[in-house]
Design a protein around this motif. Structure first.
Motif, PDB file in Angstrom:
ATOM      1  N   UNK A 219       0.826  -1.211   0.000  1.00 28.14           N
ATOM      2  CA  UNK A 219       0.000   0.000   0.000  1.00 28.14           C
ATOM      3  C   UNK A 219       0.865   1.268   0.000  1.00 28.14           C
ATOM      4  N   UNK A 220       2.112   1.136   0.507  1.00 26.47           N
ATOM      5  CA  UNK A 220       3.025   2.292   0.471  1.00 26.47           C
ATOM      6  C   UNK A 220       3.368   2.654  -0.976  1.00 26.47           C
ATOM      7  N   UNK A 221       3.647   1.632  -1.796  1.00 28.98           N
ATOM      8  CA  UNK A 221       4.025   1.961  -3.178  1.00 28.98           C
ATOM      9  C   UNK A 221       2.833   2.554  -3.926  1.00 28.98           C
ATOM     10  N   UNK A 222       1.625   2.016  -3.705  1.00 30.88           N
ATOM     11  CA  UNK A 222       0.461   2.556  -4.424  1.00 30.88           C
ATOM     12  C   UNK A 222       0.214   4.007  -3.988  1.00 30.88           C
ATOM     13  N   UNK A 223       0.325   4.268  -2.688  1.00 34.02           N
ATOM     14  CA  UNK A 223       0.135   5.648  -2.200  1.00 34.02           C
ATOM     15  C   UNK A 223       1.156   6.577  -2.857  1.00 34.02           C
ATOM     16  N   UNK A 224       2.401   6.103  -2.970  1.00 35.13           N
ATOM     17  CA  UNK A 224       3.455   6.943  -3.560  1.00 35.13           C
ATOM     18  C   UNK A 224       3.200   7.191  -5.047  1.00 35.13           C
ATOM     19  N   UNK A 225       2.679   6.168  -5.739  1.00 33.93           N
ATOM     20  CA  UNK A 225       2.339   6.343  -7.161  1.00 33.93           C
ATOM     21  C   UNK A 225       1.256   7.426  -7.300  1.00 33.93           C
ATOM     22  N   UNK A 226       0.263   7.385  -6.413  1.00 31.34           N
ATOM     23  CA  UNK A 226      -0.907   8.257  -6.572  1.00 31.34           C
ATOM     24  C   UNK A 226      -0.704   9.659  -6.004  1.00 31.34           C
ATOM     25  N   UNK A 227       0.332   9.868  -5.192  1.00 28.41           N
ATOM     26  CA  UNK A 227       0.471  11.175  -4.545  1.00 28.41           C
ATOM     27  C   UNK A 227       1.929  11.616  -4.508  1.00 28.41           C
ATOM     28  N   UNK A 228       2.246  12.633  -5.301  1.00 30.02           N
ATOM     29  CA  UNK A 228       3.640  13.064  -5.437  1.00 30.02           C
ATOM     30  C   UNK A 228       4.152  13.830  -4.226  1.00 30.02           C
ATOM     31  N   UNK A 229       3.269  14.089  -3.255  1.00 29.04           N
ATOM     32  CA  UNK A 229       3.773  14.685  -2.015  1.00 29.04           C
ATOM     33  C   UNK A 229       4.692  13.704  -1.294  1.00 29.04           C
ATOM     34  N   UNK A 230       4.572  12.416  -1.624  1.00 28.51           N
ATOM     35  CA  UNK A 230       5.491  11.417  -1.055  1.00 28.51           C
ATOM     36  C   UNK A 230       6.772  11.470  -1.875  1.00 28.51           C
TER      37      UNK A 230
END
Ligand SMILES: [Zn+2]
Length: 343
Positions: A219-230
């Protein structure tokens, strides 16, 4: 003649050929847009909470850091707890890390606590109390409770078995029947966690990274894909190919996303994080995310980063160990790309 195995193999090969055919004619940017769109569609949609009103539950002085617990809400009708670890003597705004657990008893497991909340002074388990290690390196850390584990198991599962280790099966099956996925729900909550975390006064919101282990890494990688604030991602005990992990070894239902193999293999999806900094870590004897699949994923991701002129921003470590966290190089890497701003 029974030929079910050959039948399944054929479907998987056809999907690979379809992906390869499309890859020959599709420009990189177009592919990126298509993959992000299909990832979103496969994960399913959730109604998000409108006004986030966090509730402070506790604030405790620990050894070298302060531990807060807050209650947040990201998806309408659903609340969750998160620990925030803040270095005791912060100087100015600090970089932050969202620390994401996978299977186990929840965020306490990575924050140096036992299941009942008592301090865990024994030898750390596979999680290596990694949220504590990160706060001691000078990060502010937030560790949200991932749904399905610990306090966030379903009453209906606990009614059948008070010791039920998790609720992923009930959650996954129900969500799949509704055209949604557990990954989609968990990612929505991670992005809600990010919204809250970025507003914390201690945080330099331009220096937020994410670190996850196993299902937490998914879920960390998907969140990072979807949100460039990461800005930086550390993925442990997960980077691999679908072919060598989910399709070769029996995995829990949390991992499966409908239709995604028609669009991409896992390294291409993780590659959507490029050109932002990315570190991949895996044990050489991990039985569920095998080393040969990890090595293939590393090669493919290096290729993607090279293409994006960002080869210096990808790192990896195949350490001697099982399905567990090492952190021997990766935690310092996170510090170098976030704390020192080498992006
Ligand atoms: Zn799972």
């Amino acid at each position: 003649m029974w030929n079910g195995d050959a039948f399944l193999d054929t479907l998987v090969v056809q999907a690979r050929l379809q992906r390869e055919n499309r890859a020959q004619s599709e420009p990189t940017e177009q592919k990126k847009t298509r993959l992000i769109r299909s990832l979103r569609e496969s994960l399913g949609e959730f109604e998000l909470t409108e006004a986030d009103r966090p509730t402070m539950l506790e604030r405790v002085e620990c050894d070298g850091f302060i531990r807060e617990r807050v209650e947040l809400s990201a998806v309408s009708g659903l609340t969750f707890g998160a620990y925030i670890l803040i270095p005791s003597k912060p100087s100015g705004k600090l970089p932050g890390v969202i620390a994401v657990h996978g299977h186990g008893y929840g965020s306490r497991q990575i924050c140096g606590m036992r299941e009942d909340g008592a301090s865990d002074n024994g030898d750390p388990d596979v999680y290596q109390h990694f949220a504590i290690q990160l706060v001691k390196k000078g990060f502010v850390v937030i560790a949200p409770d991932v749904i399905g584990f610990g306090e966030r198991r379903l009453e209906s599962d606990l009614a059948v078995d008070p010791n039920a280790p998790n609720s992923y099966h009930t959650l996954s099956t129900h969500l799949l029947m509704l055209g949604k996925t557990l990954t989609g729900l968990r990612v929505a909550e991670l992005l809600g966690t990010l919204d809250y975390f970025a507003r914390r006064p201690e945080i330099d919101s331009d220096k937020i990274g994410i670190a996850g282990f196993s299902g937490g890494s998914l879920i960390a990688y998907v969140a990072a894909v979807l949100d460039e604030r990461i800005r930086a991602s550390l993925l442990i005990g997960f980077p691999n190919t679908y072919q060598d992990s989910l399709m070769a070894v029996r995995h829990c239902l949390c991992n499966y996303t409908p239709g995604i193999l028609m669009q991409a293999e896992l390294p291409e999806l993780i590659g959507l994080i490029a050109p932002r900094p990315l570190f991949l870590e895996s044990g050489d004897a991990d039985p569920i995310f095998p080393a040969h699949g990890f090595t293939k994923a590393v090669q493919e991701l290096k290729r993607i980063y090279r293409q994006a002129n960002a080869e210096h921003l990808i790192g990896f470590d195949l350490f001697h160990g099982k399905h567990e966290i090492s952190g021997r190089y990766s935690f310092d890497w996170l510090q170098s790309v976030l704390a020192k701003g080498e992006q």
